[in-house]
Design an enzyme around this catalytic site. Structure first.
Site: not given
Lengths: 295, 216
Positions: A25, A82, A154, A166, A237
């Site tokens: 990002d 996005k 975030g 998983r 982030s």
């Protein structure tokens, strides 16, 4: 010799080229350069990283096309951006400016609480988040050419990404032990198209590239997701909210290539400075969780 | 309805037992897809991440991916010189990013092996929405498939173009308009497209032929 563009194979193909890599990002052209120099295979261009979206609240929308274009100009690697879940006009705008991949993302505020974008209508490929096999296959049926875990964006807490990885990979393993006549009911139970369920049983994996995302903050986190069986890593982030972004970014890139080599992982984990502080995903109230968005 | 050809864990294809083995540079990108192709043909494959992994190999494929990432990792892990040395006496094939990495000039500051006398232009066709697939003739493939007259289905993804080819490198394939998309220099091979994303093994067999594989 007619050339063909926009095919599903070309969309999946670009994701195949990103495998074993890290997508980062970035919110400025300068950060995009740092990511490229660190060895990122692509960048996600946005106005605010998920940690800030979380902190500032309000409605989170597609980023300003001008910012995305500046980032596209700054680097030679693919640029993703996005759009809100279901907001097909934001997707039309991103296609018009030529982004390389669109993330129909739960990190932004959903625009439609029942329907995702019909991604087959676009030439540009889409990546979508998923928490389990049924969700992943619904997104693929809608035309997603790449899947990622949702994790809990975030937070800097990898626990939700592990849970989703998983879930998807475990369900694929269980599917392979099922008899063919059991697939009809199984497809109904998980809300996925039967042909895709059959295909996953046959391949023993998703028919598209499957990355980890949502809470990855360290080289060890990245290698953990790779050892669990993911094809590559998104870091949101985790890089630019840390003390030393260039060093951490390069270390995570190396960790993804050498995810099975603890000696190298130890070496690259040294002296990276403070990671992002983060918040415990388990401590988040229900309304602050992003992963529940998507249907 | 296989969506992504060769997107399989390579160990799903049984490994052949032979002395002849080729490597696939596994720093980043489509290395699985190449491994699956080679294993389907019946050749032993090894993933190469460090210089010592090159030991005993008869050839090496540098896959598609991001050339800046692959170049940076090759520098960081001390692979640049060992790969140049390997290329002096062995076959190497680069697809897309791999072709860029083999070139001597990509008009941009990034680590290159510089083994082939070709210059490339990165992302020459534009961004992803301009990625395309097209059938092209590749006469050289007759060497491994004399009875097969089909063109090759070439998949170009944010692909480079081979701008110049100077001897001893030669042009191997072009688009209809003459732009160069494949070149060969002795045992070195560069393609701007991705044979590893198809089910057609001719290009892989052609590379194995350059690497000295006799077992047809």
């Amino acid at each position: 010799m007619e050339a063909k563009t926009g095919s599903y194979e070309l969309k999946v193909g670009l994701a195949q080229m990103l495998k074993g890599g890290v997508i980062m990002d970035v919110v400025t052209p300068e950060q995009a350069k740092i990511a490229e120099d660190a060895g990122a295979v692509a960048v996600m261009a946005l106005e605010r990283v998920p940690a800030d979206i979380r902190k500032e609240g309000g409605v989170a929308r597609m980023s300003d096309p001008e910012l995305i274009l500046k980032i596209m100009d700054a680097v030679s690697i693919p640029v993703m951006a996005k759009v809100r879940i279901g907001h097909f006009v934001e997707a039309q705008i991103l296609e018009a400016i030529g982004v390389d991949y669109i993330d129909e993302s739960e990190v932004l505020t959903p625009a439609d609480e029942e329907h995702h974008i019909d991604k087959h209508q676009f030439k540009v490929p889409f990546v979508c988040g998923a928490r389990n096999l049924g969700e992943a296959l619904r997104r693929i049926a809608e035309g997603a050419a790449m899947i990622r875990t949702k994790g809990e964006a975030g937070t800097g807490d990898v626990v939700e990404a592990v849970r989703h990885a998983r879930a998807v990979l475990g369900e694929i393993r269980r599917l392979q032990t099922m008899a063919d006549e059991e697939l009809y009911t199984y497809a109904k139970e998980i809300g996925a198209p039967l042909d895709l369920v059959r295909q996953v049983k046959e391949l023993g994996r998703l028919p598209v590239v499957n990355f980890a995302a949502g809470g990855i903050a360290t080289p060890a986190d990245a290698a953990l997701m790779m050892q669990l069986g993911m094809d590559g890593i998104f870091v949101g982030s985790g890089i630019f909210k840390s003390e030393n972004p260039p060093k951490r970014a390069a270390a995570i890139v190396k960790a993804v290539t050498h995810y099975n080599d603890p000696a190298i992982l130890a070496e690259v984990s040294k002296g990276l400075g403070e990671p992002m502080h983060g918040v415990q995903a388990a401590a988040l109230p229900e309304e602050a969780r992003l992963a529940g968005r998507g249907w | 309805m296989e969506h992504a050809p060769n997107l399989l864990p390579p160990e799903k294809v049984p490994a052949p037992r032979t002395d002849f083995a080729v490597g696939v540079l596994a720093l980043q990108g489509s290395f699985w897809e190449h491994e699956v192709m080679l294993r389907k043909i019946g050749v032993a494959v090894r993933e190469v991440r460090r210089a010592e992994d090159l030991e005993g190999l008869s050839g090496l494929i540098i896959p598609g991916g991001e050339s800046t990432t692959i170049g940076k990792l090759a520098v960081e892990f001390g692979l640049l010189e060992p790969l140049r040395e390997f290329g002096k006496s062995h076959a190497i094939w680069g697809t897309c990013a791999g072709a860029i990495f083999l070139s001597k000039d990509a008009r941009r500051r990034q680590p290159l092996l510089g083994l082939m006398n070709i210059t490339v232009e990165r992302n020459a066709f534009g961004r992803q929405i301009a990625s395309f697939e097209v059938d092209i003739p590749v006469p050289a493939l007759k060497a491994v498939a004399p009875d097969d007259d089909r063109p090759f289905h070439a998949i170009f993804i944010r692909a480079p173009l081979i701008e110049t080819v100077t001897p001893p490198a030669e042009v191997l394939a072009t688009l209809e308009d003459g732009r160069i998309v494949a070149a060969q220099q002795g045992r070195l091979l560069a393609t701007a497209f991705h044979p590893e994303l198809t089910d057609d093994t001719r290009f892989h067999r052609y590379f194995l032929h350059l690497a000295g594989w006799k077992n047809k």
